[in-house]
Write an enzyme that holds these catalytic residues in place. Structure first.
Site, mmCIF file in Angstrom:
data_model
loop_
_atom_site.group_PDB
_atom_site.id
_atom_site.type_symbol
_atom_site.label_atom_id
_atom_site.label_comp_id
_atom_site.label_asym_id
_atom_site.label_seq_id
_atom_site.Cartn_x
_atom_site.Cartn_y
_atom_site.Cartn_z
ATOM 1 N N GLU A 1 0.804 -1.219 0.000
ATOM 2 C CA GLU A 1 0.000 0.000 0.000
ATOM 3 C C GLU A 1 0.842 1.277 0.000
ATOM 4 O OE1 GLU A 1 -2.564 -0.630 3.351
ATOM 5 O OE2 GLU A 1 -4.068 -1.658 2.147
ATOM 6 N N GLU B 1 7.524 -21.559 8.030
ATOM 7 C CA GLU B 1 7.746 -20.666 9.157
ATOM 8 C C GLU B 1 8.804 -21.195 10.126
ATOM 9 O OE1 GLU B 1 4.871 -21.439 12.850
ATOM 10 O OE2 GLU B 1 3.794 -20.646 11.121
#
Length: 310
Positions: A91, A122
Site C-alpha cells: 500500500e 515458518e
C-alpha cells in the site's frame, strides 16, 4: 521430552495461546452475544498498542533515519503476520509514491503463502536468511520481524540475519519477553492477551500488528516529507479516483480556484507536491521540481526556500 511435548510446553507459556474457560461454551450463545463479546475483545487492542508507543516511536525515528539515506524497509513474517507485512508494503507505492522496491514484504514460503499455507516454511531460519540474501540486504536497510508468538523461527531468523549484515532490526510480537524482541535492536511487544478462539492470532494479535504496521509506515513517511500536514501530497494518481483526489488535495492545501489547480498540475506533469509549490511559492514547474530535490522532498522546506529567495 519429545519435540511435540517441547512445543506444547512452549505454547503453554504464551499469553496468545492461553485457554479461556469462560468462553468454553461460546458456540452455544446467540450470534449477537458472540458479536458483542468479540467486539469487546477487539476494543482492548488500542490500549495494548498505546502501552508500546514509546518503543514504536523510537523504532520509527530509527527507520526514518535509515530510509532518508536511501535504505529500504523490509517486513518479514509467516502466516497472518507475513500477510500483514506484505499488505502494508504493497500500500505504500499508491499512498506515498514510493518505489515498489523501497518498502517490501517477505512471507515465509513466498507469494504462494499469501493465499495458501506452505507447510514448514515458518520453521526455517535458513529460509529467512536466503530471502534476505536474494534482496541484497545491506546495512542501510531495516528489517521488521513480525510474529504474534514472538518465537517464529522465520521472523527471528530474518532479524538475526539482518543484524549480522549491519541492518537496523525491529521485532514486533504480542507476547512479553519474546525471543523476537530480544533479537532485535527495537522490540515492540503488544500484549493483547488470550484470543476469543484459543490460539487464533489472526484476531486481536493480528489487529494489533496491523495497527503498529500502520504507524511504522505512515509516520515514517511523514518524517520523510511524504505528507504536507495531513494531506497525502505524494499520492500516485494511477486511476480516476486518485486523479480526483489529487485535485482535491491541491485545493485543500492552496485554496486555489479550479482553473489554477489544473494549470499547476499540467505544469508539473500531475505531481501534487510540485503543483502545491507552484501555487503557494509562486514558481514555475521546473523550479518547483528543483527546490523539492534540494529539500529532499520536504514541501515545507521547499516553501521556505521560495520565501528566502523572494
Amino acid at each position: 521430552m519429545t519435540s511435540y511435548a517441547a512445543l506444547r510446553a512452549q505454547l503453554d507459556t504464551l499469553t496468545t495461546e492461553a485457554f479461556r474457560p469462560e468462553l468454553a461454551e461460546i458456540d452455544r450463545l446467540p450470534t449477537l452475544d458472540i458479536a458483542r463479546t468479540m467486539n469487546a475483545e477487539d476494543g482492548t487492542v488500542p490500549a495494548a498498542v498505546a502501552a508500546q508507543l514509546p518503543q514504536i516511536a523510537a523504532a520509527i525515528d530509527a527507520i526514518a533515519a535509515r530510509m532518508a539515506r536511501g535504505g529500504r524497509l523490509v517486513y518479514a513474517g509467516a502466516g497472518t503476520a507475513g500477510r500483514l507485512g506484505v499488505l502494508d508494503a504493497s500500500e505504500c507505492p499508491p499512498t506515498f509514491n514510493t518505489d515498489p522496491a523501497q518498502v517490501l514484504g517477505l512471507i515465509a514460503g513466498g507469494p504462494t503463502a499469501m493465499v495458501k499455507a506452505v507447510e514448514g516454511a515458518e520453521d526455517s531460519k535458513e529460509l529467512a536468511e536466503a530471502d534476505l540474501t536474494a534482496l541484497g540486504l545491506t546495512e542501510a536497510d531495516t528489517v521488521v520481524g513480525i510474529s504474534a508468538s514472538g518465537r517464529t523461527p522465520y521472523a527471528i531468523g530474518a532479524v538475526e540475519s539482518a543484524r549480522t549484515r549491519g541492518a537496523l532490526t525491529v521485532g514486533l510480537s504480542c507476547n512479553a519477553g519474546s525471543a523476537l524482541a530480544a533479537a532485535a535492536h527495537h522490540g515492540i511487544e503488544v500484549v493483547v492477551g488470550p484470543e476469543l478462539l484459543t490460539g487464533s492470532t489472526r484476531l486481536k494479535a493480528g489487529t494489533a500488528q496491523k495497527l503498529v504496521l500502520n504507524m511504522l509506515s505512515t509516520i515514517t513517511m511523514i518524517r520523510l516529507g511524504k505528507t504536507y500536514g495531513n494531506l497525502m501530497v505524494d499520492v500516485r494518481a494511477s486511476n480516476e479516483k486518485l486523479r480526483a483526489r489529487s485535485r482535491r488535495i491541491v485545493a485543500l492545501a492552496t485554496g486555489a480556484p479550479d482553473e489554477e489547480i489544473e494549470a499547476a498540475l499540467t505544469a508539473t506533469d500531475g505531481e501534487v507536491k510540485d503543483a502545491i509549490l507552484v501555487l503557494l511559492g509562486g514558481v514555475d514547474g521546473p523550479t518547483a521540481a528543483r527546490l523539492l530535490t534540494e529539500s529532499r522532498g520536504h514541501l515545507r522546506e521547499a516553501l521556505s526556500l521560495t520565501r528566502r529567495n523572494a
